[in-house]
Design a protein around this motif. Structure first.
Motif: not given
Ligand code: DGY
Length: 323
Positions: A85-86, A89-90, A92, A321, A323
């Motif tokens: 997930i990180n 997120k990074e 997009g 959603r 992330v």
């Protein structure tokens, strides 16, 4: 305008695949063979949406692949610890899951495992299948009574609450739970549930312990040797959450040495490769990750993914959603 390109990593219920074919330029997986990391990277480079499931590891390496085209990952499953997930997120990359629709079916499997483990049903069936049953006997296969006992839930989200309802209203069980965040008081009141201060307190009190926390680094081996030793020798541990929440070597030792009476498991560390120690135990009930496996639920999960990606491609915010 050309249709968005969508890649599905496994077979999905026919009804949902039919919809996908009508709406998208879709690549299905007719053989249902899990995709390799290289195939997943290629999928990330060639589609607008990737639709994986809870057994596909979508690592940072896959998300960071050069020339990535995928902008949305629509996970088929409520859990999403298979996705970094990180990294998403990074980069997009939007990620969605499928909550709500599998709550009752997963709670049903929790109750099934609880009842099977308490009443030694798997052991009894093995006795019959192996042609070893000599007939009824007053002391044969004595298990634990379920009605009126205390069920301890670790985690108090939707699935835990659904299981609590079935256990409390159906079997007159007393509900205790542990959750780090504030629970919904109306549900606590409805179930006359009692919140424990700690996991350890819950383990000491409960006759049955059922796990409902997310998987991942924060909960890895939450149930370890020291905690298994806190449980009653007549207690049963039920896991429909994620395998790595339980240290499987410690659980096998606990079951072999009688620290607890039994366990009912639907999920495993490193599944589908089970710790071989489980296979020689009589006091464990083993299911192959069946939590959401009903026709209605799996179709609803697919439809939920469809709903999420349709919103994304229409320029709106998907309901699920993460992330
Ligand atoms: C999920 O959706 O996370 C389940 O484990 C699949 O049954």
């Amino acid at each position: 305008m050309s249709k968005p390109k969508v890649i599905v990593t496994r077979r999905w219920p026919v009804e949902v695949e039919t919809q996908l074919k009508a709406l998208y330029d879709v690549q299905l997986n007719a053989s249902d063979t899990p995709m390799s990391a290289d195939e997943l990277k290629l999928a990330m480079q060639s589609a607008d949406a990737l639709l994986p499931t809870v057994t596909d590891p979508i690592t940072a390496d896959i998300i960071n692949v050069e020339n990535r085209r995928v902008k949305i990952i629509g996970n088929f499953g409520v859990g999403y610890n298979n996705i970094d997930i990180n990294a998403a997120k990074e980069q997009g990359v939007l990620v969605t899951n499928t909550p709500h629709v599998l709550t009752d079916c997963t709670a049903d499997i929790g109750m099934l495992l609880l009842l099977m483990s308490a009443r030694r049903a798997a052991e009894g069936e093995r006795m019959i299948l192996q042609n070893q049953w000599q007939g009824w006997g007053p002391t044969q296969l004595l298990g634990q009574k379920v009605t009126g006992k205390t069920l301890g839930l670790i985690g108090f989200g939707r699935i835990a609450q659904a299981m609590a309802r079935k256990a409390h209203h159906g079997f007159g069980m007393k509900i205790i739970f542990y959750v780090p965040s504030a629970p919904d008081q109306a549900i606590v009141d409805e179930l006359q549930a009692v919140r424990c201060e700690s996991v350890d307190e819950l383990l000491t009190e409960a006759h049955f312990v059922s796990l409902h926390c997310p998987g991942g680094a924060a909960t890895k081996h939450l149930i370890n040797e020291q905690r298994l030793k806190l449980m009653r020798p007549t207690a049963h541990l039920i896991n429909t959450a994620r395998g790595d929440v339980v240290d499987s070597n410690a659980l096998i030792k606990a079951l072999q040495e009688g620290w607890i009476a039994g366990a009912g498991l639907d999920v495993y560390e490193g599944e589908p490769h089970l710790n071989p120690g489980f296979l020689n135990l009589s006091n464990v009930t083993l299911l192959p990750h069946l939590g959401s496996a009903s026709e209605e639920t799996r179709t609803a999960m697919g439809n939920r993914v469809l709903h999420n990606i349709a919103a994304y491609f229409a320029g709106s915010e998907p309901d699920d959603r993460v992330v």
